[in-house]
Motif scaffolding. Structure first.
Motif, PDB file in Angstrom:
ATOM      1  N   THR A 195     -10.407 -15.066  21.913  1.00 22.74           N
ATOM      2  CA  THR A 195     -10.317 -15.473  20.510  1.00 22.74           C
ATOM      3  C   THR A 195      -9.652 -16.840  20.396  1.00 22.74           C
ATOM      4  O   THR A 195      -8.598 -17.079  20.981  1.00 22.74           O
ATOM      5  CB  THR A 195      -9.510 -14.440  19.706  1.00 22.74           C
ATOM      6  OG1 THR A 195     -10.104 -13.150  19.864  1.00 22.74           O
ATOM      7  CG2 THR A 195      -9.480 -14.804  18.239  1.00 22.74           C
ATOM      8  N   HIS A 207     -15.702  -9.884  18.913  1.00 27.62           N
ATOM      9  CA  HIS A 207     -14.285  -9.732  19.236  1.00 27.62           C
ATOM     10  C   HIS A 207     -13.935  -8.456  19.994  1.00 27.62           C
ATOM     11  O   HIS A 207     -12.793  -8.300  20.418  1.00 27.62           O
ATOM     12  CB  HIS A 207     -13.445  -9.811  17.955  1.00 27.62           C
ATOM     13  CG  HIS A 207     -13.787  -8.766  16.927  1.00 27.62           C
ATOM     14  ND1 HIS A 207     -14.759  -8.959  15.974  1.00 27.62           N
ATOM     15  CD2 HIS A 207     -13.291  -7.530  16.714  1.00 27.62           C
ATOM     16  CE1 HIS A 207     -14.842  -7.886  15.210  1.00 27.62           C
ATOM     17  NE2 HIS A 207     -13.967  -7.007  15.635  1.00 27.62           N
ATOM     18  N   HIS A 259      -5.018  -6.308  20.345  1.00 26.12           N
ATOM     19  CA  HIS A 259      -5.626  -7.492  19.738  1.00 26.12           C
ATOM     20  C   HIS A 259      -6.947  -7.150  19.054  1.00 26.12           C
ATOM     21  O   HIS A 259      -7.253  -7.693  17.982  1.00 26.12           O
ATOM     22  CB  HIS A 259      -5.852  -8.558  20.808  1.00 26.12           C
ATOM     23  CG  HIS A 259      -6.613  -9.752  20.320  1.00 26.12           C
ATOM     24  ND1 HIS A 259      -6.038 -10.745  19.558  1.00 26.12           N
ATOM     25  CD2 HIS A 259      -7.923 -10.099  20.463  1.00 26.12           C
ATOM     26  CE1 HIS A 259      -6.945 -11.657  19.262  1.00 26.12           C
ATOM     27  NE2 HIS A 259      -8.093 -11.290  19.798  1.00 26.12           N
ATOM     28  N   GLU A 299      -6.321  -5.676  15.665  1.00 28.62           N
ATOM     29  CA  GLU A 299      -5.713  -6.658  14.764  1.00 28.62           C
ATOM     30  C   GLU A 299      -6.722  -7.685  14.283  1.00 28.62           C
ATOM     31  O   GLU A 299      -6.777  -8.008  13.095  1.00 28.62           O
ATOM     32  CB  GLU A 299      -4.554  -7.355  15.482  1.00 28.62           C
ATOM     33  CG  GLU A 299      -3.847  -8.395  14.642  1.00 28.62           C
ATOM     34  CD  GLU A 299      -2.738  -9.089  15.407  1.00 28.62           C
ATOM     35  OE1 GLU A 299      -2.152 -10.035  14.860  1.00 28.62           O
ATOM     36  OE2 GLU A 299      -2.478  -8.690  16.564  1.00 28.62           O
ATOM     37  N   VAL A 300      -7.546  -8.209  15.203  1.00 27.67           N
ATOM     38  CA  VAL A 300      -8.489  -9.255  14.828  1.00 27.67           C
ATOM     39  C   VAL A 300      -9.605  -8.708  13.945  1.00 27.67           C
ATOM     40  O   VAL A 300     -10.161  -9.425  13.108  1.00 27.67           O
ATOM     41  CB  VAL A 300      -9.071  -9.933  16.090  1.00 27.67           C
ATOM     42  CG1 VAL A 300     -10.083  -9.043  16.789  1.00 27.67           C
ATOM     43  CG2 VAL A 300      -9.710 -11.275  15.740  1.00 27.67           C
ATOM     44  N   ASP A 301      -9.951  -7.425  14.090  1.00 29.45           N
ATOM     45  CA  ASP A 301     -10.993  -6.835  13.246  1.00 29.45           C
ATOM     46  C   ASP A 301     -10.544  -6.758  11.789  1.00 29.45           C
ATOM     47  O   ASP A 301     -11.362  -6.833  10.875  1.00 29.45           O
ATOM     48  CB  ASP A 301     -11.354  -5.439  13.763  1.00 29.45           C
ATOM     49  CG  ASP A 301     -12.523  -4.835  13.002  1.00 29.45           C
ATOM     50  OD1 ASP A 301     -13.606  -5.450  13.011  1.00 29.45           O
ATOM     51  OD2 ASP A 301     -12.349  -3.764  12.395  1.00 29.45           O
ATOM     52  N   LYS A 302      -9.248  -6.625  11.578  1.00 32.10           N
ATOM     53  CA  LYS A 302      -8.725  -6.550  10.214  1.00 32.10           C
ATOM     54  C   LYS A 302      -8.546  -7.927   9.589  1.00 32.10           C
ATOM     55  O   LYS A 302      -8.569  -8.064   8.367  1.00 32.10           O
ATOM     56  CB  LYS A 302      -7.385  -5.812  10.219  1.00 32.10           C
ATOM     57  CG  LYS A 302      -7.477  -4.357  10.662  1.00 32.10           C
ATOM     58  CD  LYS A 302      -6.102  -3.715  10.711  1.00 32.10           C
ATOM     59  CE  LYS A 302      -6.191  -2.268  11.174  1.00 32.10           C
ATOM     60  NZ  LYS A 302      -4.847  -1.627  11.270  1.00 32.10           N
ATOM     61  N   GLN A 303      -8.380  -8.955  10.421  1.00 29.61           N
ATOM     62  CA  GLN A 303      -8.040 -10.275   9.905  1.00 29.61           C
ATOM     63  C   GLN A 303      -9.249 -11.173   9.695  1.00 29.61           C
ATOM     64  O   GLN A 303      -9.262 -11.990   8.781  1.00 29.61           O
ATOM     65  CB  GLN A 303      -7.053 -10.969  10.857  1.00 29.61           C
ATOM     66  CG  GLN A 303      -5.700 -10.284  10.931  1.00 29.61           C
ATOM     67  CD  GLN A 303      -4.768 -10.970  11.908  1.00 29.61           C
ATOM     68  OE1 GLN A 303      -5.174 -11.860  12.652  1.00 29.61           O
ATOM     69  NE2 GLN A 303      -3.507 -10.551  11.920  1.00 29.61           N
ATOM     70  N   THR A 304     -10.274 -11.064  10.544  1.00 29.43           N
ATOM     71  CA  THR A 304     -11.403 -11.988  10.478  1.00 29.43           C
ATOM     72  C   THR A 304     -12.430 -11.548   9.447  1.00 29.43           C
ATOM     73  O   THR A 304     -12.541 -10.367   9.109  1.00 29.43           O
ATOM     74  CB  THR A 304     -12.090 -12.099  11.849  1.00 29.43           C
ATOM     75  OG1 THR A 304     -12.548 -10.798  12.245  1.00 29.43           O
ATOM     76  CG2 THR A 304     -11.128 -12.631  12.888  1.00 29.43           C
ATOM     77  N   ASN A 305     -13.208 -12.520   8.959  1.00 28.18           N
ATOM     78  CA  ASN A 305     -14.287 -12.223   8.017  1.00 28.18           C
ATOM     79  C   ASN A 305     -15.505 -11.648   8.735  1.00 28.18           C
ATOM     80  O   ASN A 305     -16.227 -10.824   8.189  1.00 28.18           O
ATOM     81  CB  ASN A 305     -14.678 -13.494   7.257  1.00 28.18           C
ATOM     82  CG  ASN A 305     -13.559 -13.991   6.359  1.00 28.18           C
ATOM     83  OD1 ASN A 305     -12.820 -13.190   5.790  1.00 28.18           O
ATOM     84  ND2 ASN A 305     -13.430 -15.302   6.231  1.00 28.18           N
ATOM     85  N   ASN A 314     -16.150  -9.349  10.790  1.00 26.86           N
ATOM     86  CA  ASN A 314     -15.692  -8.120  11.418  1.00 26.86           C
ATOM     87  C   ASN A 314     -16.724  -7.020  11.226  1.00 26.86           C
ATOM     88  O   ASN A 314     -17.816  -7.238  10.702  1.00 26.86           O
ATOM     89  CB  ASN A 314     -14.328  -7.709  10.856  1.00 26.86           C
ATOM     90  CG  ASN A 314     -14.354  -7.605   9.333  1.00 26.86           C
ATOM     91  OD1 ASN A 314     -15.417  -7.521   8.717  1.00 26.86           O
ATOM     92  ND2 ASN A 314     -13.182  -7.617   8.730  1.00 26.86           N
TER      93      ASN A 314
END
Length: 543
Positions: free
Chosen positions: A134, A441, A484, A487-493, A495
């Motif tokens: 990422t 991701h 990670h 976390e990244v699945d919740k933060q990125t558009n 997803n």
């Protein structure tokens, strides 16, 4: 006249005086460019517009399903990227030179026995890396300041640690740098193997059990999301790319998006990908259609002759051997996205000439890949209290976006947006199909295996302590990678929520004419069998 022996002694004395002063002026000259005194061979390959005209496989309008505006936009982008690439390369060389000048004082003392730049010897090592992709533009080294590859970070860390000479900085090909797998943007890895000639203190390395101290010295200069796990000495003939015969990737999906866990249905769909197939519909560059369109109304004879010539050359095209296990990108890849509402209507309005696609299709060996296994792990994983499903795919090699598009089409069939017949058309037919691209991701390289290329069957064991390496992989996976992913699945558009609820239902697959395509597909299979029989008979009679 001065004899050659005296001249040699004079030069040797001058060399020794420079090193005795501690200036090391030969390797470290503050006023010089590290690229200026290298060999005359090109450090970076520059391309001009003529390279784009030399491509054998041309993409026509019916192949790509693009609007005329998109085709013109792509053409202008390629032309502009030529000059931009040369500018980026020059800026990157200046950046590397400044990086070298800012760190050269650490290695200027030639009397220091720890200075590998003066006292080390080159040895070939296999370096095992694990990383979170990422924020990077993939693993591959990129001579650009706009796009940073993970190998750019590795090079700088190994130089600071003293394992790469200034004369090799900025060009990893000079130390025979090879990777076992090249991951795309946003993809992770637990076992990327890199083979290279690096500077070592042989005695110190031989006493370093599992290369723990060697690994620690390099990891001090690496970010937390990029770790060197271990290092092993290997024969000079070993190639991380050529000797790697299998790569296993894992892809994780939260169970809540799959709803019903029908593992039998999943395995039935995934099994369709197993075996040898042309994955021209599962990559970013098909390069599998030849332009057989008539240039003007008075050139029907010319067009007919070109078609006949292509038929004569078809045997040669199909007999080509793909020497490259991985398709090297000619330029930095533009992130491929799924269809959106703005261009969905335009794509549906384009009428695709399926007969032209069938006529102009040629098997591009770079798109042919062998998938040895593709299945779902029936034991769910728990990450931060949430249940995840793991998909495992193993193959000899993969092309750009292949796994993500395979997962995207699998999910389209599993969720009912596409049929198994549509999947068969995408895999076996000459027609163009648009496969959705699954989010990157949660895709990660899990394992690699190596063979001796002399016979291709004997396993190549380069790891000293397998249990130690597996323990390091598990630790990185548990402490770094899995937390990670959630976390990244919740933060990125981009997803899973957007993919399952927006992109997948609205995606345009280009199969509205499936009923008309199916008879043409059956004709293609008959013609393909006929060509194969003719080819076997041709070579049998030739012998």
């Amino acid at each position: 006249m001065i004899s050659r022996l005296k001249l040699f002694n004079i030069n040797l004395n001058t060399f020794q005086r420079n090193f005795s002063k501690g200036s090391n002026s030969i390797l470290f000259n503050k006023n010089s460019d590290i690229f200026s005194n290298r060999s005359s061979r090109k450090q970076f390959k520059n391309r001009d517009e003529s390279d784009f005209k030399k491509r054998k496989y041309l993409s026509c309008l019916s192949n790509l399903n693009l609007t005329p505006e998109e085709i013109e936009k792509n053409r202008l982008y390629k032309i502009n990227s030529i000059g931009q690439q040369q500018t980026d390369t020059q800026l990157y060389r200046e950046h590397i030179n400044q990086f070298y000048l800012s760190h050269q004082d650490k290695f200027s003392d030639s009397s220091d026995p720890k200075n590998l730049h003066c006292h080390g010897k080159k040895s070939k090592l296999a370096l095992y890396f694990a990383y979170i992709g990422t924020g990077y533009s993939g693993l591959e080294y990129l001579p650009s300041l706009k796009f940073q590859g993970l190998e750019n970070v590795l090079e700088k860390a190994m130089f600071i640690a003293g394992h790469i000479l200034p004369t090799n900085l900025g060009d990893l090909n000079r130390i025979k740098w090879e990777r076992s797998s090249r991951t795309d943007k946003g993809v992770h890895s637990l076992c990327t193997v890199i083979s290279a000639h690096v500077l070592l203190d042989d005695y110190k390395f031989s006493k370093d059990n599992n290369a723990i101290q060697f690994v620690s010295e390099i990891n001090k200069h690496l970010p937390e999301n990029l770790r060197l796990l271990s290092a092993y000495k290997i024969p000079r003939s070993f190639s991380a790319r050529r000797n790697c015969n299998e790569r296993t990737y894992h892809y994780l999906i939260p169970q809540k998006y799959l709803h019903v866990k029908d593992f039998d249905r999943m395995d039935e769909i995934l099994s369709k990908f197993v075996g040898w197939n042309s994955f021209h519909n599962f990559t970013s560059h098909r390069k599998t259609y030849k332009d057989v369109r008539v240039p003007n109304n008075n050139s029907s004879t010319t067009n007919q002759n070109s078609v006949e010539l292509e038929k004569e050359n078809e045997i040669e095209d199909e007999e080509q051997v793909d020497e490259d296990e991985e398709v090297e990108n000619e330029e930095v890849e533009v992130e491929e996205t799924n269809s959106n509402n703005d261009n969905l209507k335009k794509r549906r309005e384009i009428k695709v000439d399926r007969n032209l696609e069938k006529l102009s299709f040629r098997t591009n060996v770079k798109n042919i890949r062998n998938i040895s296994s593709f299945s779902v792990n029936r034991k769910p994983m728990i990450i931060d209290g949430e249940e995840w499903i793991r998909f495992e795919v193993t193959g000899e090699s993969f092309i750009t976006y292949q796994i993500r598009k395979m997962m995207g089409y699998f999910l389209a069939v599993y969720k009912g947006y596409q049929s198994l017949e549509g999947l068969e058309i995408a895999l076996k037919s000459p027609f163009s199909v648009r496969a959705p691209v699954a989010p990157p991701h949660t895709l990660h390289l899990y394992d690699t295996s190596f063979v001796d290329t002399k016979d291709g069957t004997q396993a190549y064991q380069i790891v000293g302590d397998i249990n130690h390496l597996e323990q390091l992989k598990s630790t990185f996976c548990r402490d770094k990678l899995y937390p990670h992913l959630n976390e990244v699945d919740k933060q990125t558009n981009d997803n899973f929520d957007s993919f399952f609820n927006k992109y997948l239902p609205e995606h345009y697959y280009g199969l509205d004419d499936l009923k008309q395509i199916w008879p043409l597909y059956k004709e293609f299979l008959v013609e393909q069998d006929s060509r194969r029989s003719f080819r076997k008979l041709y070579f049998k009679n030739k012998k």
